[in-house]
Design an enzyme around this catalytic site. Structure first.
Site, mmCIF file in Angstrom:
data_model
loop_
_atom_site.group_PDB
_atom_site.id
_atom_site.type_symbol
_atom_site.label_atom_id
_atom_site.label_comp_id
_atom_site.label_asym_id
_atom_site.label_seq_id
_atom_site.Cartn_x
_atom_site.Cartn_y
_atom_site.Cartn_z
ATOM 1 N N LEU A 190 18.965 3.678 16.283
ATOM 2 C CA LEU A 190 19.592 2.371 16.440
ATOM 3 C C LEU A 190 20.942 2.331 15.733
ATOM 4 O O LEU A 190 21.943 1.872 16.291
ATOM 5 C CB LEU A 190 18.668 1.284 15.883
ATOM 6 N N SER A 206 15.525 0.048 18.290
ATOM 7 C CA SER A 206 14.887 -0.834 17.314
ATOM 8 C C SER A 206 14.659 -0.097 16.008
ATOM 9 O O SER A 206 14.626 1.136 15.965
ATOM 10 C CB SER A 206 13.545 -1.321 17.865
ATOM 11 N N GLU A 220 15.018 4.903 17.707
ATOM 12 C CA GLU A 220 14.277 4.270 16.622
ATOM 13 C C GLU A 220 15.045 4.404 15.321
ATOM 14 O O GLU A 220 15.454 5.507 14.936
ATOM 15 C CB GLU A 220 12.904 4.921 16.435
ATOM 16 N N CYS A 221 15.220 3.305 14.628
ATOM 17 C CA CYS A 221 15.748 3.262 13.261
ATOM 18 C C CYS A 221 17.095 3.982 13.151
ATOM 19 O O CYS A 221 18.130 3.413 13.473
ATOM 20 C CB CYS A 221 14.720 3.819 12.287
ATOM 21 N N ALA A 222 17.114 5.241 12.743
ATOM 22 C CA ALA A 222 18.372 5.982 12.650
ATOM 23 C C ALA A 222 19.079 6.015 13.997
ATOM 24 O O ALA A 222 20.312 5.931 14.073
ATOM 25 C CB ALA A 222 18.106 7.407 12.160
#
Length: 446
Positions: free
Chosen positions: A336, A419, A332-334
């Site tokens: 990704l 994502s 997630e986020c970081a």
């Protein structure tokens, strides 16, 4: 019966975190077992709450987890405690869009909890009474039990504020003087996480506890918390949400990224994974050159890889092992960004075909996303409620895992979900189940 308070404010920047974290620390110093909670999706404040209480900071978010789960999640987290303190988000009535859904007021109603309103008294005196009176009467379903004045300038200033509030019938539960020494440093996404400051964060939380202890009426606050009625329902139970491994069968090792670069995560994710039979092993992508022994799946959550891009790039042995890992990876986020080919021109793992960079734009908000591609954790047509919170952009060549109104995001395959979308697995426990069920036997590549 769990005594409880919600610490709210008219707006962001009023001092909620100062008062909530300081109150948690002050009550713990009195020998009370304090349960810390945070309204909304924020990962950073709960880290300071954990330092203040010695217990995991937990989020209560009706959007991410469902409003029907807010009270059960609270009861689960607060089990065995003497008092619970819930820090609000934004202004008391600020929710999603034009409603108060997922607002501090919404959570206070779901918990039947009295509210302590933190009012920034700087540059006003009698007007604080008008502000407090307005908030106390705006929604009769929300009970404002008193006010803590923040950034009071002098004895005379405090006298004027107290007199006005007394005339308005609003109890004053504390008055905190201006004190720059208790400020917590910030950067592009808010406060610097406690895990990145360690000793300084511990000292900062201790100072907040001392500040609240000498500035607030702790006895009155505890009495107010005790006026909360018994909360009906049963505590959330992770074991009831997932299917455990058969008796006698060892579960997989799930390696979870940690350290200074990856500090974002919800406690309930780990609880769900353990309930499904997984063993949790934390690794630090800044320093560890290999994944934990026997790793069967990897989780790389949120954080600040952009701050540590050079150090992450320099750890080539781990990047190579993550790129070659042939088991399931949820990012997630970081996470990704770390899995992309590059971040700000520095080489990352290359597991996701795309390049990421810092931008000057803050992307922030709740998302109602529909999965449009099959991946490790998603099936086409499934709907998820999540949130975005970043100042980076990733060019994934037009590939999309999720779509929502006005946006699309993510990349995935049979062993990968990556994502920007942050999800709370208590709202979608199938994600934990799918990750554990997809885990493989240890590979020589690890």
């Amino acid at each position: 019966m769990i005594p409880r308070l919600v610490v709210a404010a008219p707006s962001s920047g009023s001092g909620k975190t100062t008062v909530a974290t300081g109150l948690m620390a002050a009550l713990r110093a009195r020998g009370l077992r304090v349960s810390p909670h945070k309204v909304g999706p924020d990962y950073i404040d709960p880290g300071y709450h954990a330092l203040a209480t010695g217990r995991p900071g937990r989020n209560l978010d009706p959007w991410l987890a469902g409003e029907e789960r807010v009270a059960p999640l609270f009861l689960h987290g607060a089990a065995g405690c003497d008092v619970a303190v819930v820090e609000g988000v934004m202004g008391l009535f600020d929710g999603k869009g034009e409603t108060d859904f997922a607002s501090t007021a919404h959570v206070a109603r779901l918990l039947a909890a009295p509210v302590v309103l933190v009012v920034d008294a700087a540059r006003q005196s009698r007007s604080v009474a008008a502000v407090a009176h307005g908030f106390a009467t705006f929604d009769p379903r929300v009970r404002v039990g008193g006010v803590v004045l923040n950034r009071v300038g002098s004895d005379r200033h405090e006298e004027l504020c107290r007199a006005a509030l007394d005339a308005a019938g609003v109890p004053v539960l504390g008055a905190i003087r201006r004190d720059d020494a208790v400020a917590t440093p910030s950067r592009h996404l808010g406060l610097i996480p406690a895990a990145e400051r360690e000793a300084e964060a511990v000292s900062s939380v201790a100072r907040l506890g001392e500040l609240v202890s000498r500035s607030c009426d702790l006895d009155a606050l505890v009495r107010l918390a005790a006026t909360a009625p018994a909360l009906p329902g049963t505590p959330w139970n992770p074991a009831a949400e997932v299917k455990a491994e058969p008796a006698g069968k060892a579960g997989p090792v799930v390696a979870v990224a940690g350290g200074a670069a990856f500090t974002f995560g919800y406690t309930e994710h780990v609880e769900l994974l353990r309930a499904a039979g997984a063993e949790i092993a934390v690794f630090d992508p800044l320093h560890d050159e290999k994944l934990p022994d026997g790793t069967g799946a990897v989780i790389i959550g949120g954080g600040f890889p952009e701050v540590y891009a050079a150090e992450l790039a320099a750890n080539e042995p781990l990047r190579a092992r993550v790129a070659a890992f042939d088991g399931p990876i949820a990012a997630e986020c970081a996470g990704l960004l770390y899995l992309c080919e590059e971040l700000d021109g520095r080489r990352m793992c290359g597991r996701v075909p795309g390049k990421a960079r810092m931008t000057g734009k803050l992307t922030l908000g709740y998302r109602e996303a529909t999965a449009v591609s099959r991946s490790l954790l998603t099936r086409p047509g499934e709907r998820f409620r999540g949130h975005e919170f970043h100042r980076t952009a990733a060019d994934l060549g037009g590939w999309a895992l999720y779509r929502w109104e006005g946006g699309a995001d993510g990349y995935g395959d049979a062993l990968l979900t990556a994502s920007y979308l942050h999800l709370h697995w208590a709202g979608s426990p199938v994600l934990a189940q799918r990750l554990v069920s997809s885990s493989r036997s240890p590979s020589v590549l690890r």
